[in-house]
Design an enzyme around this catalytic site. Sequence first.
Site, PDB file in Angstrom:
ATOM      1  N   ASP A 192       0.826  -1.208   0.000  1.00 18.28           N
ATOM      2  CA  ASP A 192       0.000   0.000   0.000  1.00 18.28           C
ATOM      3  C   ASP A 192       0.862   1.261   0.000  1.00 18.28           C
ATOM      4  O   ASP A 192       2.076   1.215   0.261  1.00 18.28           O
ATOM      5  CB  ASP A 192      -0.887  -0.049   1.264  1.00 18.28           C
ATOM      6  CG  ASP A 192      -2.168   0.748   1.115  1.00 18.28           C
ATOM      7  OD1 ASP A 192      -2.307   1.505   0.140  1.00 18.28           O
ATOM      8  OD2 ASP A 192      -3.042   0.622   2.003  1.00 18.28           O
TER       9      ASP A 192
ATOM     10  N   ASP B  69     -10.734   1.981  -3.352  1.00 13.10           N
ATOM     11  CA  ASP B  69     -11.334   1.706  -2.046  1.00 13.10           C
ATOM     12  C   ASP B  69     -12.852   1.724  -2.119  1.00 13.10           C
ATOM     13  O   ASP B  69     -13.530   1.325  -1.179  1.00 13.10           O
ATOM     14  CB  ASP B  69     -10.877   2.757  -1.022  1.00 13.10           C
ATOM     15  CG  ASP B  69      -9.542   2.378  -0.406  1.00 13.10           C
ATOM     16  OD1 ASP B  69      -9.110   1.223  -0.595  1.00 13.10           O
ATOM     17  OD2 ASP B  69      -8.923   3.237   0.254  1.00 13.10           O
TER      18      ASP B  69
HETATM   19  C1  DGJ Z   1      -5.824   1.915   1.845  1.00 15.74           C
HETATM   20  C2  DGJ Z   1      -6.161   0.692   1.049  1.00 15.74           C
HETATM   21  O1  DGJ Z   1      -6.673   1.051  -0.193  1.00 15.74           O
HETATM   22  C3  DGJ Z   1      -7.162  -0.151   1.829  1.00 15.74           C
HETATM   23  O2  DGJ Z   1      -7.547  -1.259   1.066  1.00 15.74           O
HETATM   24  C4  DGJ Z   1      -6.551  -0.558   3.128  1.00 15.74           C
HETATM   25  O3  DGJ Z   1      -5.470  -1.428   2.894  1.00 15.74           O
HETATM   26  C5  DGJ Z   1      -6.108   0.667   3.921  1.00 15.74           C
HETATM   27  N1  DGJ Z   1      -5.275   1.535   3.124  1.00 15.74           N
HETATM   28  C6  DGJ Z   1      -5.350   0.269   5.151  1.00 15.74           C
HETATM   29  O4  DGJ Z   1      -4.820   1.326   5.808  1.00 15.74           O
END
Ligand code: DGJ
Length: 737
Positions: free
Chosen positions: A477, A547
């Site tokens: 990430d 997301d």
């Molecule tokens: C952003 C990501 O897109 C999510 O899927 C998740 O992993 C969060 N960060 C965790 O902090």
Amino acid sequence: MAIIYHEESKSFHLYNRFISYIIEVMPNGMLKNVYYGKRIHDRSDYSYQGNDGFLMHGVCSVDGGLALQHQKQEYPAPGIGDYRESAFLIRQENGSHISRFLYSYHTIYEGKKPLENLPATYVEKKSEATGIDIILYDSLTDTDLVLTYTIYEDLPVITRSARFEQKGEQTIVLEKALSACVDFPDKEYEMVHLSGAWGRERHIKIRKLEEGTQSIDSIRGVSGAEHNPFIALKRPHTTEFTGEVYGFSFVYSGNFLAKVEVTPHEITRVILGIHPYNFAWPLKKGDSFQTPEVVMVYSEEGLNGMSRVFHELYATRLARGTWRDKERPILINNWEATYFNFNEEKILSIAQKAKSVGIELFVLDDGWYGERNIDDRSLGDWYPNPEKLPHGVSGLSEKIEAMGLKFGIWIEPEMVNKNSDLYRAHPDWLISTPERYESMCRTQHILDYSRKEVVDYIFGLLDKLISESKISYVKWDMNRYMSEAYSRTAKANMQGTVMHRHILGVYNLYERLIQKHPDILFESCASGGARFDPGMLYYAPQTWCSDDTDAAERLKIQYGTSLVYPVRSMGAHVSAVPNHQVNRMTSIDMRASVAFFGAFGYELDLNTLSEEELNRVKEQIEFYKKNRRLFQFGTFTRILSPFEGNTTCWMVSNEDATQVIAAYYQVLNVANGPWLKVKLAGLKPDTLYQVSYEDKQYVMYGSEIMQIGIPVDRKEFTKKGDFTSILFILQAKKGEA
Ligand code: DGJ
């Protein structure tokens, strides 16, 4: 060899059965673009085309009347009469910015050379492509400029990059070094790009070209959710299926500029590369600078034609490694199920349920390390939280493997919180400017990956973590953009190299982890899809799309993403309702029928589902496993766009179109709507297909399906309400294939 050099006219013809790209050395030694587009017949001399001059006042000319402002140039220089965006800018020791690169020599070769330390498309056999390096030379500064082109044999693809090599005594500073420029002779195009924001990444935007400039960019240190490093020029009448389109995709994950400039004489310049913002790269004698690669695709079969080429190239000649050609596992991720609030017991209960419905991989998301119970701490402390995971990551991974699931883990290695052991030990490892406010984003900061010792340290921690546990998958990430870009250890004259060197550091860490752990499946991520770019795909063959997991929203996100990126590169999960991003209720069927067209998974606590829903989940997983090859490796075709109406349709088909799965989605229900016939594309017209959906069965010729459409009873369909989908399964009847 697919590149011809005509000695007398000094012209180069790059061609294959689809495209031609013709370059000519102008009388003064500069490079001119003669033509780019559908394949044309070769000839030994194109000079009859003239120099496209316009006699008028207000035009500067070089070399006896050559007005560069009106030339279609390959890699235009600044300050010598062409007032459009230049491809580069060099500051010399005397402060001058004027350069004059003239043709020196060239080499044509089979295959494709890798770009050192940079992601790039590649070949497996030399016969797959032909390359040419055209070397231009500036005698005043004693600098070589190498323009590299590769043409693929069986795809309408040309890749381009540039390299500056300083041979002279003086130190020059590259203040801009873009990767590619193409000048088109007219402006009858629309610019297509993918723009958005967190939660609504890569929406398709289309605008008519006009005189002046239109551009997209990022100066955020990453490619970003706001604009994807991709643009296309399409003719106004071009559709998904017909008409010309030129796609340009930048294989890079940092700052970029993609600009289209139309002159009052209607010449259209397309120019792409690293954004010149905060870029200044000194080159002393013996140094060189290599730009990243631009991939150019030409299609006369509309946007789908362009996408098919990008999909094939990126899935097979950009993505690499063990997972490139392997079916991707169905995963469950605990982020939306638990956020930070979990312990081993909770995780095991989610995993157990996941196993019982046929899921193959469990992914432990953010929150497992340091004191990470809230997002203001512990980034950088990549060791397990003993309260949440009393047996560590290794203990948990063993238990999950013992259940018969693979185990994966989330990391965010480029980041640090001030509230962390890492920051306390190395406060100067942050990217930040001394004595200036350090902007925060999600209370975190970026580690300075332009410094080797920082990358080495993080590599050590992650290598240990991966080596000590049973880890099959890593979600990497990255949750903030760069600001106050400055490296605490770089000298003043090197600060303009920091943003690019940081990205090189990210690539370096990826490369080292991949080399050391080649069987791990990496999925890149950045606050959802803020770094869904070709650079990342070179290291991680899939990317978390967004997301926003709402099925209706995902139609646009996945449709837009598919313009460039293959289905199997798009992480797509079924999540809980009401949806966490938009609070919308959609059926479990609708959610799955959207996520099927991606690297499929779940992101919810299955223990909270009703028995009936769980049974549906089981059926979905069985269905996906049975058709996984088709979904992930089939040819993806867009049929109806969510950007144009209330309905969306897309499909995947196998190589000979004997197996097809198509999905039709309707966002809002319609009272007393018109007849519903779902027309597909790319089928074998004279083949009989068994068409099934829900409890319906038809036998139809491909041509009927494409011209008349599969009939759907509107009355029955209306009973489904809002946010609905139908999955059509088509199988060519035996003996028909
Ligand atoms: C952003 C990501 O897109 C999510 O899927 C998740 O992993 C969060 N960060 C965790 O902090």
